[in-house]
Design a protein around this motif. Structure first.
Motif, PDB file in Angstrom:
ATOM      1  N   HIS A   1       8.252  -1.338  17.379  1.00  0.00           N
ATOM      2  CA  HIS A   1       9.275  -1.809  16.439  1.00  0.00           C
ATOM      3  C   HIS A   1       8.629  -2.609  15.308  1.00  0.00           C
ATOM      4  CE1 HIS A   1      12.485  -0.358  18.977  1.00  0.00           C
ATOM      5  NE2 HIS A   1      11.991  -1.009  20.009  1.00  0.00           N
ATOM      6  N   VAL A   2       7.515  -2.099  14.795  1.00  0.00           N
ATOM      7  CA  VAL A   2       6.739  -2.798  13.773  1.00  0.00           C
ATOM      8  C   VAL A   2       7.579  -3.094  12.538  1.00  0.00           C
ATOM      9  CG1 VAL A   2       5.846  -0.593  12.891  1.00  0.00           C
ATOM     10  CG2 VAL A   2       4.625  -2.710  12.384  1.00  0.00           C
ATOM     11  N   GLU A   3       8.537  -2.219  12.232  1.00  0.00           N
ATOM     12  CA  GLU A   3       9.373  -2.436  11.039  1.00  0.00           C
ATOM     13  C   GLU A   3      10.221  -3.697  11.163  1.00  0.00           C
ATOM     14  OE1 GLU A   3       9.503   0.200  13.018  1.00  0.00           O
ATOM     15  OE2 GLU A   3       9.273   2.086  11.897  1.00  0.00           O
ATOM     16  N   GLU A   4      10.543  -4.081  12.406  1.00  0.00           N
ATOM     17  CA  GLU A   4      11.437  -5.219  12.631  1.00  0.00           C
ATOM     18  C   GLU A   4      10.690  -6.522  12.887  1.00  0.00           C
ATOM     19  OE1 GLU A   4      13.831  -4.028  15.938  1.00  0.00           O
ATOM     20  OE2 GLU A   4      14.205  -2.033  15.095  1.00  0.00           O
ATOM     21  N   ARG A   5       9.364  -6.434  13.043  1.00  0.00           N
ATOM     22  CA  ARG A   5       8.571  -7.625  13.380  1.00  0.00           C
ATOM     23  C   ARG A   5       7.835  -8.145  12.156  1.00  0.00           C
ATOM     24  NH1 ARG A   5      10.603  -9.038  18.324  1.00  0.00           N
ATOM     25  NH2 ARG A   5      10.689  -7.228  19.688  1.00  0.00           N
ATOM     26  N   ASN A   6       7.530  -9.452  12.168  1.00  0.00           N
ATOM     27  CA  ASN A   6       6.702  -9.977  11.092  1.00  0.00           C
ATOM     28  C   ASN A   6       5.241  -9.621  11.353  1.00  0.00           C
ATOM     29  OD1 ASN A   6       5.136 -12.380  12.292  1.00  0.00           O
ATOM     30  ND2 ASN A   6       7.231 -12.793  12.950  1.00  0.00           N
TER      31      ASN A   6
ATOM     32  N   THR B   1       1.415   3.200  15.019  1.00  0.00           N
ATOM     33  CA  THR B   1       1.161   2.011  14.209  1.00  0.00           C
ATOM     34  C   THR B   1       0.209   2.332  13.055  1.00  0.00           C
ATOM     35  OG1 THR B   1       1.429   0.643  16.199  1.00  0.00           O
ATOM     36  CG2 THR B   1       0.426  -0.406  14.284  1.00  0.00           C
ATOM     37  N   ILE B   2      -0.825   3.142  13.337  1.00  0.00           N
ATOM     38  CA  ILE B   2      -1.763   3.551  12.287  1.00  0.00           C
ATOM     39  C   ILE B   2      -1.033   4.343  11.205  1.00  0.00           C
ATOM     40  CG2 ILE B   2      -3.759   5.015  11.769  1.00  0.00           C
ATOM     41  CD1 ILE B   2      -4.848   4.324  14.557  1.00  0.00           C
ATOM     42  N   GLN B   3      -0.192   5.290  11.629  1.00  0.00           N
ATOM     43  CA  GLN B   3       0.520   6.127  10.665  1.00  0.00           C
ATOM     44  C   GLN B   3       1.502   5.304   9.837  1.00  0.00           C
ATOM     45  OE1 GLN B   3       1.959   9.197  13.412  1.00  0.00           O
ATOM     46  NE2 GLN B   3       0.453  10.616  12.582  1.00  0.00           N
ATOM     47  N   TYR B   4       2.165   4.354  10.477  1.00  0.00           N
ATOM     48  CA  TYR B   4       3.058   3.457   9.740  1.00  0.00           C
ATOM     49  C   TYR B   4       2.269   2.658   8.709  1.00  0.00           C
ATOM     50  CZ  TYR B   4       6.145  -0.490   8.744  1.00  0.00           C
ATOM     51  OH  TYR B   4       6.903  -1.436   8.097  1.00  0.00           O
ATOM     52  N   ASN B   5       1.114   2.183   9.116  1.00  0.00           N
ATOM     53  CA  ASN B   5       0.289   1.374   8.218  1.00  0.00           C
ATOM     54  C   ASN B   5      -0.230   2.199   7.043  1.00  0.00           C
ATOM     55  OD1 ASN B   5      -1.117  -1.112   7.560  1.00  0.00           O
ATOM     56  ND2 ASN B   5      -2.989  -0.060   8.159  1.00  0.00           N
ATOM     57  N   MET B   6      -0.551   3.465   7.293  1.00  0.00           N
ATOM     58  CA  MET B   6      -1.060   4.339   6.233  1.00  0.00           C
ATOM     59  C   MET B   6      -0.019   4.570   5.146  1.00  0.00           C
ATOM     60  SD  MET B   6      -3.207   7.265   8.290  1.00  0.00           S
ATOM     61  CE  MET B   6      -3.377   8.278   6.828  1.00  0.00           C
ATOM     62  N   THR B   7       1.249   4.676   5.553  1.00  0.00           N
ATOM     63  CA  THR B   7       2.306   5.014   4.594  1.00  0.00           C
ATOM     64  C   THR B   7       3.017   3.793   4.027  1.00  0.00           C
ATOM     65  OG1 THR B   7       3.877   5.275   6.428  1.00  0.00           O
ATOM     66  CG2 THR B   7       2.722   7.247   5.679  1.00  0.00           C
ATOM     67  N   ARG B   8       2.914   2.632   4.700  1.00  0.00           N
ATOM     68  CA  ARG B   8       3.670   1.458   4.258  1.00  0.00           C
ATOM     69  C   ARG B   8       2.759   0.307   3.831  1.00  0.00           C
ATOM     70  NH1 ARG B   8       8.784   1.666   6.778  1.00  0.00           N
ATOM     71  NH2 ARG B   8       9.407   3.856   6.931  1.00  0.00           N
ATOM     72  N   THR B   9       2.216  -0.397   4.796  1.00  0.00           N
ATOM     73  CA  THR B   9       1.533  -1.658   4.491  1.00  0.00           C
ATOM     74  C   THR B   9       0.100  -1.480   3.983  1.00  0.00           C
ATOM     75  OG1 THR B   9       0.906  -1.820   6.837  1.00  0.00           O
ATOM     76  CG2 THR B   9       2.905  -2.969   6.137  1.00  0.00           C
ATOM     77  N   ARG B  10      -0.594  -0.439   4.447  1.00  0.00           N
ATOM     78  CA  ARG B  10      -1.982  -0.169   4.047  1.00  0.00           C
ATOM     79  C   ARG B  10      -2.884  -1.380   4.262  1.00  0.00           C
ATOM     80  NH1 ARG B  10      -1.273   3.567  -1.437  1.00  0.00           N
ATOM     81  NH2 ARG B  10       0.146   5.073  -0.493  1.00  0.00           N
ATOM     82  N   ASP B  11      -2.799  -1.936   5.436  1.00  0.00           N
ATOM     83  CA  ASP B  11      -3.557  -3.127   5.800  1.00  0.00           C
ATOM     84  C   ASP B  11      -4.832  -2.694   6.528  1.00  0.00           C
ATOM     85  OD1 ASP B  11      -4.569  -5.395   7.140  1.00  0.00           O
ATOM     86  OD2 ASP B  11      -2.599  -6.346   7.150  1.00  0.00           O
ATOM     87  N   LYS B  12      -5.977  -2.929   5.914  1.00  0.00           N
ATOM     88  CA  LYS B  12      -7.248  -2.489   6.506  1.00  0.00           C
ATOM     89  C   LYS B  12      -7.522  -3.187   7.840  1.00  0.00           C
ATOM     90  CE  LYS B  12     -12.152  -1.791   5.527  1.00  0.00           C
ATOM     91  NZ  LYS B  12     -13.280  -2.009   4.584  1.00  0.00           N
ATOM     92  N   TYR B  13      -7.118  -4.454   7.943  1.00  0.00           N
ATOM     93  CA  TYR B  13      -7.328  -5.218   9.179  1.00  0.00           C
ATOM     94  C   TYR B  13      -6.579  -4.557  10.334  1.00  0.00           C
ATOM     95  CZ  TYR B  13      -7.345  -9.251  12.346  1.00  0.00           C
ATOM     96  OH  TYR B  13      -7.492 -10.074  13.427  1.00  0.00           O
TER      97      TYR B  13
END
Length: 479
Positions: free
Chosen positions: A195-200, A256-268
């Protein structure tokens, strides 16, 4: 602010304690809260202050077990737990206090005694003596603590406490990794990531680092594939009637990786997700067919992204030849980043094939089904070496499938793969160094943790108020 005074500021002492604890039942003679009122939070700056702090710490450490008990109120042995701030305000206050104390900065001539205590406390069943070098410590029931932590992971502060214990207390880490019911701890962590979209972002980081710390242990990486789960209701992309904990962990991390690739793009975030997968890769066992598909699907997504960046770079270069005034975008940096991630994915696949090929027919099936994806990387200078084993496996099993004829069923293909695994000479697979990544805190972790802890106090503490306009330690949207 002395504990013997009958008034604290403008309030009678008993009213102040009720406000601070969030409960009507606290007594003004309660030793824990009286001890709390006697503290000054800044680290000591003189020998006199240090002596007073040490004396107070001895008292607090002796009663810290009581604070842990308060933390577990409404948790141990109960039915499905509600969030701690709702089920027990006192437990929530105690946990926040514990995190504040644990994250106090060290004095110039002495380490933080609260952090020392948290780093060294032991199980009540452990009868071995404490080292004389550890002045402040205590013992508690690890089973009760473990149960409470499993039930309370919906809150940032409980996840931060779990991270703190796993990272800093080797006794706790050893105990947890030896548990035979690790799914009770891992599933709530996976649900946070799902639920990464709902968490800080801080909560997601803590959950991910907890997984990374756990995957540093080979025993954990093996045992999670032996735990079979039924009907994971919160996983909505696909009905999972039966799946191993290991395969579910892989699915959630890839998501989580795929979400990060399309949304936040956080390298960490990317780096830690891939590190966790890499740590597990040599022990992949009986991967669920959907988990195997998602591994290859992620590689497919990365491959398309790689080709797109290459195409953009080529078009940009052509455009620049006709106009010397237009600056070129830095496609080289984008390309380097995406190629680093592609190489890591190839290393993860290679690690699985090299160490546990015979345990993973579903991954071989997924490789064969999407074998065209890997063609462009066979001769690429950045991937040539790591592609040797993958190319060998694809070629070997493709040949056996051709010999078996056309229009084969899924079941027949899997049967041929299982037979082929026995026939494939293992010495033909090139050995690579084992993939192992270890979590290390940044050089100045307090720059992250102190604002984070106080933002939790600001947002979660019951009955405490700060003027938002005076907050300088963190931004108001940092939660």
């Amino acid at each position: 602010m002395g504990s013997n005074s009958s008034r604290i500021g403008d309030l009678p002492k008993n009213e102040y304690l009720k406000k601070l604890s969030g409960t009507e039942s606290v007594s003004e003679n309660d030793p824990f809260w009286n001890q709390l009122l006697s503290f000054s939070f800044p680290a000591p700056t003189s020998s006199t202050e240090l002596k007073l702090l040490e004396e107070a710490t001895i008292s607090v450490c002796r009663s810290l077990a009581g604070l842990w008990t308060v933390f577990t109120l409404g948790g141990v042995g109960s039915k499905a737990a509600t969030p701690p701030e709702l089920s027990s305000p006192l437990a929530n206050q105690s946990l926040l206090l514990l995190l504040v104390l644990a994250n106090l900065t060290d004095a110039p001539d002495a380490p933080n005694p609260y952090r020392q205590a948290i780093m060294s406390f032991k199980n009540t069943q452990d009868s071995s003596p404490f080292p004389s070098s550890i002045p402040h410590t205590f013992q508690i029931n690890f089973n009760s603590l473990y149960t409470a932590l499993c039930e309370q992971q919906t809150s940032d502060q409980a996840t931060l406490l779990l991270y703190t214990l796993l990272h800093q207390n080797s006794n706790i880490r050893t105990y947890m990794l030896a548990r035979t019911d690790m799914e009770n701890l891992v599933l709530p962590i996976l649900e946070i990531l799902y639920h990464v979209e709902e968490r800080n972002s801080h909560h997601v980081y803590m959950a991910l680092i907890i997984l990374l710390i756990l995957t540093e242990d080979d025993g954990f990486n093996r045992s999670i594939h032996e735990v079979i789960l039924k009907n994971i209701t919160w996983y909505s992309e696909r009905v999972l009637t039966e799946i191993s904990l290991g395969s579910l962990l892989i699915l959630v991390v890839i998501r989580t990786i795929q979400y990060n690739m399309t949304r936040t793009r956080d390298k960490y975030l990317h780096t830690n997700c891939l590190a966790a997968l890499a740590n597990m890769s040599a022990q992949f066992r009986s991967l669920h067919q959907y988990a195997a598909q998602r591994i290859i699907s992620l590689f497919s997504l990365l491959s398309k992204k790689h080709n797109k960046v290459l195409e953009q770079a080529t078009q940009s270069l052509r455009g620049s030849l006709s106009s010397n005034d237009v600056p070129l975008p830095d496609y080289a940096q984008d390309l380097n980043v995406i190629e680093e991630v592609i190489r890591m994915m190839l290393e993860i696949i290679n690690s699985c094939l090299t160490n546990s090929l015979h345990h993973n027919p579903n991954l071989v099936y997924a490789l064969l089904y999407k074998r065209d994806l890997f063609e462009q990387f066979r001769t690429h200078p950045s991937f040539q070496d790591i592609m040797q084993n993958i190319d060998l496996v694809i070629t070997f099993f493709s040949s056996r499938l051709l010999q078996a004829g056309a229009e084969l069923s899924v079941e027949r293909v899997l049967e041929i793969i299982k037979q082929g695994v026995v026939a494939l000479p293992k010495d033909r697979l090139k050995k690579f160094p084992e993939l192992k990544f270890k979590y290390v805190e940044e050089e100045q972790p307090e720059e992250f943790f102190i604002p984070y802890v106080w933002s939790l106090v600001y947002n979660s503490a019951v009955g405490l108020y700060w003027n938002p306009q005076d907050i300088q330690l963190f931004t108001m949207d940092s939660d």
